[in-house]
Motif scaffolding. Structure first.
Motif, short mmCIF file in Angstrom:
data_model
loop_
_atom_site.label_atom_id
_atom_site.label_comp_id
_atom_site.label_asym_id
_atom_site.label_seq_id
_atom_site.Cartn_x
_atom_site.Cartn_y
_atom_site.Cartn_z
N MET A 58 -21.55 -30.89 22.01
CA MET A 58 -20.99 -29.66 21.54
C MET A 58 -21.52 -28.47 22.35
O MET A 58 -20.76 -27.61 22.76
N GLN A 59 -22.84 -28.45 22.57
CA GLN A 59 -23.41 -27.34 23.33
C GLN A 59 -22.90 -27.33 24.77
O GLN A 59 -22.65 -26.27 25.33
N ARG A 84 -20.05 -28.31 25.89
CA ARG A 84 -18.68 -27.79 25.93
C ARG A 84 -18.66 -26.26 25.79
O ARG A 84 -17.90 -25.59 26.47
N PHE A 85 -19.50 -25.72 24.92
CA PHE A 85 -19.57 -24.27 24.76
C PHE A 85 -20.07 -23.62 26.05
O PHE A 85 -19.51 -22.63 26.52
N GLU A 121 -17.38 -23.77 28.77
CA GLU A 121 -16.31 -22.81 28.52
C GLU A 121 -16.73 -21.39 28.93
O GLU A 121 -15.98 -20.68 29.60
N ASN A 177 -18.33 -36.97 28.45
CA ASN A 177 -19.27 -37.67 27.58
C ASN A 177 -19.42 -39.11 28.05
O ASN A 177 -18.43 -39.79 28.31
N THR A 187 -31.52 -25.75 24.05
CA THR A 187 -31.80 -25.64 22.62
C THR A 187 -33.04 -26.44 22.28
O THR A 187 -33.46 -27.30 23.03
#
Length: 79
Positions: free
Chosen positions: A1-2, A4-5, A8, A22, A78
């Motif tokens: 998820m991170q 992809r953010f 983008e 992935n 993160t």
């Protein structure tokens, strides 16, 4: 998820397409091994985890990559 953010936002910032691929399995070893075999041309980034770079060393005696020798850290994303 991170990933992809981040991809983008980077795409918007530099007007260049970023692709997130992935590669799950074996506690991240499949993706890490694939990334370690990539050409060192600056076009492949790998988001490592504590599994791929610390705990898997204990669980898998023969990793198909070297966590220290095959990768160069860029930044902490993160916690």
């Amino acid at each position: 998820m991170q990933a992809r953010f981040i991809a983008e936002e980077r795409s918007k910032a530099v007007a260049q397409l970023f692709i997130v691929e992935n590669k799950p399995g074996a506690g991240g070893n499949i993706g890490a091994a694939d990334a370690s075999r990539s050409a060192p041309d600056g076009y492949t980034l790998f988001m490592a985890t504590s599994a791929t770079h610390s705990s898997n060393i204990s669980f898998y005696p023969k990793l198909p990559y070297g966590p220290e020798k095959d990768f160069a850290p860029l930044t902490l994303v993160t916690i």
